[in-house]
Design a protein around this motif. Structure first.
Motif, PDB file in Angstrom:
ATOM      1  N   THR A 130      23.681   0.057  -7.939  1.00 16.18           N
ATOM      2  CA  THR A 130      24.867   0.727  -8.459  1.00 16.18           C
ATOM      3  C   THR A 130      24.584   1.284  -9.856  1.00 16.18           C
ATOM      4  OG1 THR A 130      25.686  -1.318  -9.440  1.00 16.18           O
ATOM      5  CG2 THR A 130      26.360  -0.844  -7.165  1.00 16.18           C
ATOM      6  N   ALA A 131      25.499   2.118 -10.335  1.00 13.11           N
ATOM      7  CA  ALA A 131      25.337   2.721 -11.661  1.00 13.11           C
ATOM      8  C   ALA A 131      25.250   1.645 -12.743  1.00 13.11           C
ATOM      9  CB  ALA A 131      26.495   3.674 -11.942  1.00 13.11           C
ATOM     10  N   ASP A 132      26.047   0.590 -12.637  1.00 10.46           N
ATOM     11  CA  ASP A 132      26.023  -0.479 -13.641  1.00 10.46           C
ATOM     12  C   ASP A 132      24.681  -1.214 -13.625  1.00 10.46           C
ATOM     13  OD1 ASP A 132      28.564   0.166 -14.376  1.00 10.46           O
ATOM     14  OD2 ASP A 132      29.530  -1.517 -13.338  1.00 10.46           O
ATOM     15  N   ARG A 133      24.132  -1.446 -12.451  1.00  8.52           N
ATOM     16  CA  ARG A 133      22.854  -2.151 -12.355  1.00  8.52           C
ATOM     17  C   ARG A 133      21.714  -1.288 -12.878  1.00  8.52           C
ATOM     18  NH1 ARG A 133      24.575  -4.216  -6.310  1.00  8.52           N
ATOM     19  NH2 ARG A 133      26.011  -5.854  -7.038  1.00  8.52           N
ATOM     20  N   LEU A 134      21.780   0.001 -12.611  1.00  8.86           N
ATOM     21  CA  LEU A 134      20.783   0.915 -13.143  1.00  8.86           C
ATOM     22  C   LEU A 134      20.884   0.979 -14.665  1.00  8.86           C
ATOM     23  CD1 LEU A 134      18.567   2.960 -12.391  1.00  8.86           C
ATOM     24  CD2 LEU A 134      20.346   4.708 -12.300  1.00  8.86           C
ATOM     25  N   ALA A 135      22.095   1.012 -15.192  1.00  4.89           N
ATOM     26  CA  ALA A 135      22.292   1.064 -16.636  1.00  4.89           C
ATOM     27  C   ALA A 135      21.739  -0.191 -17.312  1.00  4.89           C
ATOM     28  CB  ALA A 135      23.772   1.223 -16.960  1.00  4.89           C
ATOM     29  N   ALA A 136      21.852  -1.343 -16.657  1.00  8.46           N
ATOM     30  CA  ALA A 136      21.334  -2.583 -17.246  1.00  8.46           C
ATOM     31  C   ALA A 136      19.818  -2.511 -17.409  1.00  8.46           C
ATOM     32  CB  ALA A 136      21.725  -3.771 -16.378  1.00  8.46           C
ATOM     33  N   LEU A 137      19.122  -1.887 -16.465  1.00  9.02           N
ATOM     34  CA  LEU A 137      17.673  -1.712 -16.597  1.00  9.02           C
ATOM     35  C   LEU A 137      17.349  -0.732 -17.717  1.00  9.02           C
ATOM     36  CD1 LEU A 137      16.652  -1.566 -12.831  1.00  9.02           C
ATOM     37  CD2 LEU A 137      16.131  -3.399 -14.450  1.00  9.02           C
ATOM     38  N   GLU A 138      18.109   0.349 -17.800  1.00  7.98           N
ATOM     39  CA  GLU A 138      17.886   1.325 -18.876  1.00  7.98           C
ATOM     40  C   GLU A 138      18.083   0.696 -20.243  1.00  7.98           C
ATOM     41  OE1 GLU A 138      20.729   4.252 -17.599  1.00  7.98           O
ATOM     42  OE2 GLU A 138      19.142   5.553 -16.800  1.00  7.98           O
ATOM     43  N   GLN A 139      19.041  -0.223 -20.346  1.00  9.02           N
ATOM     44  CA  GLN A 139      19.362  -0.827 -21.634  1.00  9.02           C
ATOM     45  C   GLN A 139      18.327  -1.839 -22.090  1.00  9.02           C
ATOM     46  OE1 GLN A 139      23.365  -2.259 -20.987  1.00  9.02           O
ATOM     47  NE2 GLN A 139      24.180  -0.167 -20.799  1.00  9.02           N
ATOM     48  N   LEU A 140      17.339  -2.134 -21.242  1.00 11.42           N
ATOM     49  CA  LEU A 140      16.230  -2.968 -21.704  1.00 11.42           C
ATOM     50  C   LEU A 140      15.440  -2.264 -22.801  1.00 11.42           C
ATOM     51  CD1 LEU A 140      14.845  -4.350 -18.312  1.00 11.42           C
ATOM     52  CD2 LEU A 140      16.253  -5.571 -19.985  1.00 11.42           C
ATOM     53  N   ARG A 141      15.428  -0.926 -22.731  1.00 12.68           N
ATOM     54  CA  ARG A 141      14.768  -0.072 -23.745  1.00 12.68           C
ATOM     55  C   ARG A 141      13.311  -0.482 -23.963  1.00 12.68           C
ATOM     56  NH1 ARG A 141      18.822   2.981 -24.992  1.00 12.68           N
ATOM     57  NH2 ARG A 141      20.930   2.177 -25.227  1.00 12.68           N
ATOM     58  N   THR A 142      12.634  -0.731 -22.862  1.00 18.22           N
ATOM     59  CA  THR A 142      11.204  -1.025 -22.878  1.00 18.22           C
ATOM     60  C   THR A 142      10.513  -0.051 -21.936  1.00 18.22           C
ATOM     61  OG1 THR A 142      11.359  -2.568 -21.017  1.00 18.22           O
ATOM     62  CG2 THR A 142      11.672  -3.479 -23.243  1.00 18.22           C
ATOM     63  N   PRO A 143       9.201   0.116 -22.056  1.00 14.90           N
ATOM     64  CA  PRO A 143       8.511   0.993 -21.105  1.00 14.90           C
ATOM     65  C   PRO A 143       8.728   0.590 -19.655  1.00 14.90           C
ATOM     66  CG  PRO A 143       7.101   0.552 -22.992  1.00 14.90           C
ATOM     67  CD  PRO A 143       8.302  -0.322 -23.156  1.00 14.90           C
ATOM     68  N   VAL A 144       8.725  -0.723 -19.381  1.00 14.65           N
ATOM     69  CA  VAL A 144       8.957  -1.181 -18.015  1.00 14.65           C
ATOM     70  C   VAL A 144      10.373  -0.866 -17.571  1.00 14.65           C
ATOM     71  CG1 VAL A 144       9.199  -3.251 -16.564  1.00 14.65           C
ATOM     72  CG2 VAL A 144       7.180  -2.966 -18.020  1.00 14.65           C
ATOM     73  N   GLY A 145      11.338  -1.136 -18.420  1.00 18.82           N
ATOM     74  CA  GLY A 145      12.723  -0.848 -18.068  1.00 18.82           C
ATOM     75  C   GLY A 145      12.970   0.626 -17.837  1.00 18.82           C
ATOM     76  N   GLN A 146      12.387   1.469 -18.683  1.00 17.09           N
ATOM     77  CA  GLN A 146      12.569   2.911 -18.533  1.00 17.09           C
ATOM     78  C   GLN A 146      11.896   3.418 -17.268  1.00 17.09           C
ATOM     79  OE1 GLN A 146      14.594   4.871 -20.573  1.00 17.09           O
ATOM     80  NE2 GLN A 146      15.135   2.793 -21.226  1.00 17.09           N
ATOM     81  N   ALA A 147      10.703   2.912 -16.959  1.00 15.83           N
ATOM     82  CA  ALA A 147      10.013   3.333 -15.743  1.00 15.83           C
ATOM     83  C   ALA A 147      10.776   2.882 -14.506  1.00 15.83           C
ATOM     84  CB  ALA A 147       8.594   2.775 -15.733  1.00 15.83           C
ATOM     85  N   ALA A 148      11.245   1.635 -14.505  1.00 17.16           N
ATOM     86  CA  ALA A 148      11.992   1.133 -13.357  1.00 17.16           C
ATOM     87  C   ALA A 148      13.267   1.938 -13.146  1.00 17.16           C
ATOM     88  CB  ALA A 148      12.318  -0.348 -13.548  1.00 17.16           C
ATOM     89  N   ALA A 149      13.990   2.194 -14.224  1.00 14.62           N
ATOM     90  CA  ALA A 149      15.226   2.963 -14.106  1.00 14.62           C
ATOM     91  C   ALA A 149      14.935   4.396 -13.655  1.00 14.62           C
ATOM     92  CB  ALA A 149      15.966   2.960 -15.442  1.00 14.62           C
ATOM     93  N   GLY A 150      13.871   4.986 -14.176  1.00 18.33           N
ATOM     94  CA  GLY A 150      13.526   6.347 -13.776  1.00 18.33           C
ATOM     95  C   GLY A 150      13.213   6.453 -12.303  1.00 18.33           C
ATOM     96  N   MET A 151      12.460   5.494 -11.785  1.00 15.13           N
ATOM     97  CA  MET A 151      12.143   5.508 -10.357  1.00 15.13           C
ATOM     98  C   MET A 151      13.391   5.272  -9.517  1.00 15.13           C
ATOM     99  SD  MET A 151       8.425   3.604 -10.054  1.00 15.13           S
ATOM    100  CE  MET A 151       8.797   2.186 -11.117  1.00 15.13           C
ATOM    101  N   LEU A 152      14.220   4.325  -9.913  1.00 16.87           N
ATOM    102  CA  LEU A 152      15.397   3.992  -9.112  1.00 16.87           C
ATOM    103  C   LEU A 152      16.470   5.060  -9.193  1.00 16.87           C
ATOM    104  CD1 LEU A 152      15.636   0.165  -9.838  1.00 16.87           C
ATOM    105  CD2 LEU A 152      14.917   1.283  -7.723  1.00 16.87           C
ATOM    106  N   ARG A 153      16.450   5.870 -10.236  1.00 10.00           N
ATOM    107  CA  ARG A 153      17.418   6.962 -10.341  1.00 10.00           C
ATOM    108  C   ARG A 153      17.187   7.996  -9.244  1.00 10.00           C
ATOM    109  NH1 ARG A 153      16.227   8.277 -15.045  1.00 10.00           N
ATOM    110  NH2 ARG A 153      17.564   6.787 -16.107  1.00 10.00           N
TER     111      ARG A 153
END
Length: 311
Positions: free
Chosen positions: A200-223
């Protein structure tokens, strides 16, 4: 307890990549011995490079990646670039891996590791089962070194590549039959479970809010990943398949299932690759797998976000 010895067999693929990250982020629970790759979501050269890219992203280049089978046992290869993008990791711009690729074939690695281990090893299979099937055909004795196999594949209901079949088992149903019929301790994590675990959008946002390379990559792929599945399967958000295997190994209490007799269709055309699970086993067809039926999505995503925040 000491970390569980684990080998991950996969075909990255976005959801494989997220599963690998979850495993990399759990060193207290897993002694990740190696990663084997197979053709599936994209061809073998890409699945192998993608597994290595994810290892570099997680700074876990200590875990070797072994390239395996480039095609199914009998059929020609079916891939899923429409779901994962042309590279398999659409949405993440990751550098090329730099460490040399081991020369040993994935099947040879599985045979060597499983026949020499003193502690039985868990296998997490996230793609077509070609590598494990070939290893079992070449050396049935590997079964003695396997603690359990937790497989993402199959479905109690409809499929996601055909009306009858889930993708991994459809790609190589003959390999799936070899594995299912081998008498191994087997747990099936099928579409009925993974379609409950949606990004969901909230779960994707939680990964983005990690603000780490891993979090950004994971969120980018899942988007990008799984948007087609929303319309195909009438889901509220894209499903997250392969990480459910790793989440189950970490927190089995987040899932429920029961013993069933499991079989896979290899002879038909309309139903090729379909799994048939009987929840009422008989003496002639006894239970040969634990088939998961429910998943606690909130707990799984909380686990995923917490663990990826450590990388």
């Amino acid at each position: 307890m000491p970390p569980r010895p684990l080998i991950i067999d996969c075909d990255p693929g976005v959801d494989d990549a997220i599963a690998l990250l979850l495993a990399f982020a759990s060193p207290d629970e897993f002694d990740l011995l190696g990663i084997t790759t197979v053709a599936g979501n994209v061809p073998l050269a890409l699945t192998t490079a993608n597994a290595r890219r994810i290892g570099h992203l997680a700074q876990r280049t200590d875990v070797p990646v072994y390239a395996g089978c480039p095609r199914p046992l009998v059929r020609s290869l079916t891939t899923a670039e429409d779901i994962h993008g042309a590279t398999g990791l659409q949405g993440a711009d990751l550098p090329e891996p730099t460490l040399p690729l081991p020369a040993q074939h994935a099947v040879a690695y599985l045979i060597e590791r499983l026949t020499t281990t003193k502690t039985p090893i868990t296998l997490a299979t996230l793609g077509p089962l070609t590598n494990l099937a070939v290893a079992l055909i070449q050396c049935p004795d590997i079964a003695q070194g396997i603690d359990e196999v937790v497989m993402m594949g199959g479905a109690l209901g409809g499929g996601n590549i055909t009306p009858a079949a889930e993708f991994n088992l459809y790609v190589d149903p003959h390999a799936a039959k070899v594995v299912i019929d081998a008498g191994l301790p087997l747990t099936m994590v099928g579409l009925d479970v993974t379609h409950q675990v949606v990004t969901t959008a909230d779960r994707l946002a939680a990964l983005e809010q990690l603000r780490t390379p891993v979090g950004q990559a994971a969120a980018g792929m899942l988007r990008y990943y799984g948007q087609i599945d929303i319309e195909r399967h009438n889901l509220v958000a894209p499903p997250l398949h392969d990480p459910c295997v790793i989440a189950y190994l970490l927190c089995p209490e987040l899932f429920s299932g029961r013993p069933m007799h499991l079989a896979v269709e290899t002879e038909g055309t309309l139903c090729l690759g379909r799994t048939v699970a009987n929840p009422c086993p008989t003496a002639a067809a006894p239970a040969n797998a634990i088939v998961l039926e429910t998943a606690h999505a909130v707990g799984i995503y909380s686990l995923l976000t917490e663990r990826l925040g450590k990388l």
